[in-house]
Scaffold this active site. Structure first.
Site, PDB file in Angstrom:
ATOM      1  N   ILE A  20     -13.889 -12.162   3.282  1.00 16.20           N
ATOM      2  CA  ILE A  20     -14.796 -11.014   3.378  1.00 16.20           C
ATOM      3  C   ILE A  20     -16.093 -11.280   2.633  1.00 16.20           C
ATOM      4  O   ILE A  20     -17.207 -11.093   3.167  1.00 16.20           O
ATOM      5  CB  ILE A  20     -14.121  -9.739   2.813  1.00 16.20           C
ATOM      6  CG1 ILE A  20     -13.046  -9.225   3.770  1.00 16.20           C
ATOM      7  CG2 ILE A  20     -15.154  -8.650   2.529  1.00 16.20           C
ATOM      8  CD1 ILE A  20     -13.572  -8.559   5.023  1.00 16.20           C
ATOM      9  N   VAL A  73     -18.170 -13.949   4.501  1.00 17.51           N
ATOM     10  CA  VAL A  73     -18.801 -13.477   5.728  1.00 17.51           C
ATOM     11  C   VAL A  73     -19.934 -12.504   5.409  1.00 17.51           C
ATOM     12  O   VAL A  73     -20.993 -12.540   6.043  1.00 17.51           O
ATOM     13  CB  VAL A  73     -17.750 -12.814   6.649  1.00 17.51           C
ATOM     14  CG1 VAL A  73     -18.422 -12.027   7.776  1.00 17.51           C
ATOM     15  CG2 VAL A  73     -16.805 -13.861   7.218  1.00 17.51           C
ATOM     16  N   GLU A  74     -19.720 -11.657   4.403  1.00 16.83           N
ATOM     17  CA  GLU A  74     -20.708 -10.625   4.085  1.00 16.83           C
ATOM     18  C   GLU A  74     -21.977 -11.177   3.450  1.00 16.83           C
ATOM     19  O   GLU A  74     -23.087 -10.810   3.846  1.00 16.83           O
ATOM     20  CB  GLU A  74     -20.088  -9.563   3.169  1.00 16.83           C
ATOM     21  CG  GLU A  74     -19.039  -8.695   3.839  1.00 16.83           C
ATOM     22  CD  GLU A  74     -19.633  -7.769   4.889  1.00 16.83           C
ATOM     23  OE1 GLU A  74     -20.861  -7.576   4.909  1.00 16.83           O
ATOM     24  OE2 GLU A  74     -18.850  -7.247   5.706  1.00 16.83           O
ATOM     25  N   THR A  75     -21.840 -12.026   2.437  1.00 17.17           N
ATOM     26  CA  THR A  75     -23.036 -12.434   1.673  1.00 17.17           C
ATOM     27  C   THR A  75     -23.085 -13.922   1.329  1.00 17.17           C
ATOM     28  O   THR A  75     -23.894 -14.328   0.502  1.00 17.17           O
ATOM     29  CB  THR A  75     -23.123 -11.645   0.346  1.00 17.17           C
ATOM     30  OG1 THR A  75     -21.988 -11.967  -0.467  1.00 17.17           O
ATOM     31  CG2 THR A  75     -23.178 -10.144   0.594  1.00 17.17           C
ATOM     32  N   TYR A 135     -15.941  -8.999  14.293  1.00 20.33           N
ATOM     33  CA  TYR A 135     -16.011  -9.190  12.844  1.00 20.33           C
ATOM     34  C   TYR A 135     -14.620  -9.441  12.282  1.00 20.33           C
ATOM     35  O   TYR A 135     -14.412 -10.377  11.498  1.00 20.33           O
ATOM     36  CB  TYR A 135     -16.629  -7.958  12.201  1.00 20.33           C
ATOM     37  CG  TYR A 135     -16.614  -7.978  10.684  1.00 20.33           C
ATOM     38  CD1 TYR A 135     -17.669  -8.531   9.971  1.00 20.33           C
ATOM     39  CD2 TYR A 135     -15.541  -7.450   9.971  1.00 20.33           C
ATOM     40  CE1 TYR A 135     -17.663  -8.556   8.585  1.00 20.33           C
ATOM     41  CE2 TYR A 135     -15.516  -7.471   8.587  1.00 20.33           C
ATOM     42  CZ  TYR A 135     -16.573  -8.024   7.898  1.00 20.33           C
ATOM     43  OH  TYR A 135     -16.542  -8.044   6.525  1.00 20.33           O
TER      44      TYR A 135
END
Length: 319
Positions: free
Chosen positions: A106, A109-111, A301
């Site tokens: 997570i 993928v996010e940052t 996602y």
């Protein structure tokens, strides 16, 4: 109606909505109305944000979407993050049941592990989308209210916080309401800091998944095949993220799993279809897959996170 008159009409509607928002914040949350008004007067409508939300990555077909996230560079960075924060990840997994590889995936993928936390003013983003993006104005006005509450509670400067074009913040890209309700002070320093503290981000991502129904030790999804003679599959694939079918119903419609995989007849499942260049790839999602879509309401996602987590786990086992 001339363009000038149309713009005046829009502006007057926005002004009325802003006044309504100010009144609500004062009456419901006891904010000084002058403070809210002054803050919103300092916010800027950002056309780039409106353009970005109109073309989300999740609108791409799967075969164009997953290469954005499933890269060797992200995998290497993820393994380094896992090794650096192994103790925090192990504790988060023990306390919540959420696997370390899911948490690492997570944040990756996010940052890209805190590298890209967003360049937009969160205030500008929520102001722009709340008052100038009618399709989701109600949601973003609600998030703007949550942002005022969050910054008051956590002591942030309203105008200083940067995030995504949708107003998501920090290592795990929490929106304001999620930050308020699911962030935890995982290192016990007295601050829930998801903006700059990866330890708090780890604990908070795990807490978010736990609170949204993560089932410890249970699978996420299985690759499936569909009988070419089946004429029911299209009816089973829906845009709704909710699980409306059992494994028995999918199996009766010609959906098959690997011979080594078995599910109970009444297991709640969802048939997922992912567009490849020359065919459609099918998967059977289980409740934990649905939980991933609570973080971002997109099957693409969730599948990217799932497959990246598998890559991370396999690579970590070789270390």
């Amino acid at each position: 109606m001339t363009q000038g008159m149309a713009n005046q009409d829009v502006d007057s509607k926005v002004d009325a909505q802003i006044e309504e928002f100010i009144t609500m914040m004062a009456e419901k949350h006891q904010f000084d109305p002058d403070f809210i008004k002054q803050t919103l007067n300092g916010a800027n409508k950002n056309q780039t944000i409106l353009e970005a939300i109109a073309k989300p990555w999740e609108a791409k077909p799967w075969h164009q979407y997953f290469p954005i996230f499933l890269t060797e560079k992200r995998l290497a960075k993820g393994l380094a993050f896992w090794q650096e924060h192994q103790e925090d990840l192990q504790r988060a997994e023990q306390e919540t049941g959420v696997p370390a590889q899911i948490i690492v995936a997570i944040i990756g993928v996010e940052t890209f592990y805190g590298t890209y936390k967003g360049k937009y003013s969160v205030l500008d983003a929520l102001y722009t989308l709340g008052f100038y993006y009618p399709p989701r104005a109600t949601f973003f006005k609600s998030e703007l209210a949550e942002y005022f509450l969050l910054t008051r509670e956590e002591g942030f400067d309203l105008a200083d916080v940067k995030g995504s074009y949708a107003g998501a913040m920090g290592w795990g890209q929490f929106i304001s309401s999620s930050y308020r309700h699911y962030a935890v002070d995982f290192d016990d320093d007295g601050v829930r800091d998801l903006l700059n503290n990866p330890t708090d981000a780890i604990g908070s991502v795990a807490n978010y998944f736990k609170r949204h129904g993560w089932q410890s030790g249970e699978p996420i999804a299985f690759k499936a095949t569909v009988a070419t003679s089946s004429n029911k599959v299209d009816d089973l694939v829906s845009k709704s993220l909710k699980y409306k079918h059992t494994w028995q119903e999918l199996n009766d419609a010609g959906v098959r799993l690997d011979d080594k995989t078995s599910l109970s007849a009444q297991q709640s499942v969802k048939l997922l279809a992912f567009e490849q260049p020359d065919n459609t790839e099918y998967w059977v999602g289980l409740p934990n897959f649905y939980t991933i879509t609570r973080y971002n309401h997109s099957p693409l996602y969730a599948m990217a996170v799932f497959q990246f987590s598998q890559q991370l786990q396999q690579a970590m086992e070789l270390k």
